[in-house]
Design an enzyme around this catalytic site. Structure first.
Site, PDB file in Angstrom:
ATOM      1  N   GLY A   1      -4.885   5.714   2.185  1.00  0.00           N
ATOM      2  CA  GLY A   1      -4.638   6.594   1.051  1.00  0.00           C
ATOM      3  C   GLY A   1      -3.308   6.370   0.364  1.00  0.00           C
ATOM      4  O   GLY A   1      -2.746   7.287  -0.234  1.00  0.00           O
TER       5      GLY A   1
ATOM      6  N   ASN B   1      -2.885   4.487  -2.245  1.00  0.00           N
ATOM      7  CA  ASN B   1      -3.155   4.599  -3.693  1.00  0.00           C
ATOM      8  C   ASN B   1      -3.312   6.057  -4.101  1.00  0.00           C
ATOM      9  O   ASN B   1      -2.826   6.462  -5.162  1.00  0.00           O
ATOM     10  CB  ASN B   1      -4.386   3.768  -4.080  1.00  0.00           C
ATOM     11  CG  ASN B   1      -4.034   2.306  -4.247  1.00  0.00           C
ATOM     12  OD1 ASN B   1      -3.418   1.907  -5.232  1.00  0.00           O
ATOM     13  ND2 ASN B   1      -4.382   1.494  -3.261  1.00  0.00           N
TER      14      ASN B   1
ATOM     15  N   MET C   1     -14.589   2.201   1.142  1.00  0.00           N
ATOM     16  CA  MET C   1     -15.205   0.968   1.633  1.00  0.00           C
ATOM     17  C   MET C   1     -16.718   1.090   1.792  1.00  0.00           C
ATOM     18  O   MET C   1     -17.270   0.830   2.855  1.00  0.00           O
ATOM     19  CB  MET C   1     -14.540   0.540   2.938  1.00  0.00           C
ATOM     20  CG  MET C   1     -13.105   0.114   2.734  1.00  0.00           C
ATOM     21  SD  MET C   1     -12.919  -1.025   1.348  1.00  0.00           S
ATOM     22  CE  MET C   1     -11.343  -1.746   1.671  1.00  0.00           C
ATOM     23  N   ARG C   2     -17.364   1.490   0.705  1.00  0.00           N
ATOM     24  CA  ARG C   2     -18.798   1.667   0.718  1.00  0.00           C
ATOM     25  C   ARG C   2     -19.326   1.315  -0.662  1.00  0.00           C
ATOM     26  O   ARG C   2     -18.667   1.624  -1.663  1.00  0.00           O
ATOM     27  CB  ARG C   2     -19.085   3.149   0.941  1.00  0.00           C
ATOM     28  CG  ARG C   2     -20.124   3.433   1.951  1.00  0.00           C
ATOM     29  CD  ARG C   2     -20.014   4.878   2.358  1.00  0.00           C
ATOM     30  NE  ARG C   2     -19.698   4.952   3.755  1.00  0.00           N
ATOM     31  CZ  ARG C   2     -20.592   4.757   4.724  1.00  0.00           C
ATOM     32  NH1 ARG C   2     -21.839   4.509   4.430  1.00  0.00           N
ATOM     33  NH2 ARG C   2     -20.226   4.824   5.981  1.00  0.00           N
TER      34      ARG C   2
ATOM     35  N   ASN D   1     -12.483   1.427 -10.053  1.00  0.00           N
ATOM     36  CA  ASN D   1     -12.148   0.909  -8.725  1.00  0.00           C
ATOM     37  C   ASN D   1     -10.912   0.023  -8.821  1.00  0.00           C
ATOM     38  O   ASN D   1     -10.651  -0.565  -9.874  1.00  0.00           O
ATOM     39  CB  ASN D   1     -13.332   0.079  -8.199  1.00  0.00           C
ATOM     40  CG  ASN D   1     -13.081  -0.471  -6.805  1.00  0.00           C
ATOM     41  OD1 ASN D   1     -12.576   0.220  -5.930  1.00  0.00           O
ATOM     42  ND2 ASN D   1     -13.421  -1.741  -6.592  1.00  0.00           N
TER      43      ASN D   1
ATOM     44  N   HIS E   1      -9.109  -3.315  -6.945  1.00  0.00           N
ATOM     45  CA  HIS E   1      -9.431  -4.411  -6.033  1.00  0.00           C
ATOM     46  C   HIS E   1      -8.206  -5.310  -5.891  1.00  0.00           C
ATOM     47  O   HIS E   1      -7.586  -5.686  -6.888  1.00  0.00           O
ATOM     48  CB  HIS E   1     -10.619  -5.209  -6.580  1.00  0.00           C
ATOM     49  CG  HIS E   1     -11.051  -6.283  -5.630  1.00  0.00           C
ATOM     50  ND1 HIS E   1     -11.724  -5.995  -4.458  1.00  0.00           N
ATOM     51  CD2 HIS E   1     -10.864  -7.626  -5.636  1.00  0.00           C
ATOM     52  CE1 HIS E   1     -11.939  -7.126  -3.802  1.00  0.00           C
ATOM     53  NE2 HIS E   1     -11.421  -8.126  -4.494  1.00  0.00           N
TER      54      HIS E   1
HETATM   55  C1  GAR Z   1      -6.338  -1.191  -1.445  1.00  0.00           C
HETATM   56  O1  GAR Z   1      -5.596  -2.367  -1.256  1.00  0.00           O
HETATM   57  C2  GAR Z   1      -7.527  -1.459  -2.341  1.00  0.00           C
HETATM   58  O2  GAR Z   1      -7.260  -2.412  -3.328  1.00  0.00           O
HETATM   59  C3  GAR Z   1      -8.523  -1.964  -1.343  1.00  0.00           C
HETATM   60  O3  GAR Z   1      -8.370  -1.115  -0.236  1.00  0.00           O
HETATM   61  C4  GAR Z   1      -7.004  -0.763  -0.127  1.00  0.00           C
HETATM   62  C5  GAR Z   1      -6.906   0.722   0.114  1.00  0.00           C
HETATM   63  O4  GAR Z   1      -5.603   1.076   0.431  1.00  0.00           O
HETATM   64  N1  GAR Z   1      -9.857  -1.946  -1.870  1.00  0.00           N
HETATM   65  C6  GAR Z   1     -10.734  -2.927  -1.686  1.00  0.00           C
HETATM   66  O5  GAR Z   1     -10.509  -3.927  -1.005  1.00  0.00           O
HETATM   67  C7  GAR Z   1     -12.069  -2.730  -2.393  1.00  0.00           C
HETATM   68  N2  GAR Z   1     -12.844  -3.911  -2.382  1.00  0.00           N
HETATM   69  P1  GAR Z   1      -5.121   2.593   0.453  1.00  0.00           P
HETATM   70  O6  GAR Z   1      -6.120   3.370   1.318  1.00  0.00           O
HETATM   71  O7  GAR Z   1      -3.777   2.539   1.090  1.00  0.00           O
HETATM   72  O8  GAR Z   1      -5.085   3.112  -0.964  1.00  0.00           O
END
Ligand code: GAR
Length: 199
Positions: A11, A13, A89-90, A106, A108
């Site tokens: 979390g 982000n 992640m779904r 989203n 990425h």
């Molecule tokens: C982030 O780096 C995001 O870009 C990635 O998961 C992480 C979540 O971090 N998402 C993906 O890889 C989607 N394909 P967080 O929980 O610290 O925000």
């Protein structure tokens, strides 16, 4: 405007979005956080910030539509205008995506369409490319595919380890995700086919 953030993990982000709101950069109500992971730190971060945090347990449902229906109920009950996927992640079904068409974004950790999937930073690092980055995009029916809102490059230096690269990527994510959300909230994103114009 009301935002929901979906997150499965740490979390960070979500925390950056909460901070951007407290600084006045994002003029919207972060009304809901949804997680499919009971242990997600994102749920704790939401609670600490006084945001309604809902854990939807995938194990409780026999089918994916039933699981998603529970999420739909939570989102609709709050009258959400924008769904922000932040490490959720779904893969959402096409029914879910069309229900909230052009209202799901989203982030990425790579320059799409390169390095799709859940290990993008590692995949890019191991491939030996010299420049990677971050993409914020609208969600469509294919994974890591929809119209691109913002992208920012991150150089991979010879001295970088996977860990230093991860931290460079996350720093950029925490800056550009709030920026993209701000553009959405201000009605400045116009989708034309695969392209997003910032008006
Ligand atoms: C982030 O780096 C995001 O870009 C990635 O998961 C992480 C979540 O971090 N998402 C993906 O890889 C989607 N394909 P967080 O929980 O610290 O925000």
């Amino acid at each position: 405007m009301k935002i929901a953030v979906f997150a499965s993990g740490r979390g960070t982000n979500l925390a950056a979005i909460i901070k951007a709101k407290s600084k006045g950069l994002i003029n919207a109500d972060i009304a809901l956080v949804v997680s499919d992971n009971k242990k997600a730190l994102a749920l704790k971060k939401a609670q600490r910030a006084g945001i309604k945090a809902v854990f939807v347990d995938p194990q409780r449902f026999l089918t994916m539509p039933e699981f998603e229906n529970e999420i739909v109920k939570a989102v609709e009950a709050e009258g959400i205008d924008l769904i922000v996927l932040a490490g959720f992640m779904r893969i959402l079904s096409s029914d879910f995506v069309s229900r909230f068409q052009n209202k799901i974004i989203n982030i990425h950790p790579a320059i799409l369409p390169s390095f799709k999937g859940s290990q993008a930073i590692k995949d890019a690092y191991e491939f030996g490319i010299k420049v990677t980055g971050v993409t914020v995009h609208f969600v469509d029916n294919e994974m890591d595919n929809g119209p691109i809102i913002l992208q920012k490059a991150v150089p991979i230096d010879e001295a970088d380890t996977l860990e230093t690269l991860e931290s460079k990527i996350h720093k950029v994510e925490h800056k550009i995700y709030p920026e993209a959300i701000k553009l959405f909230i201000e009605g400045r994103l116009k989708i034309e086919g695969r392209k997003v114009k910032i008006v």
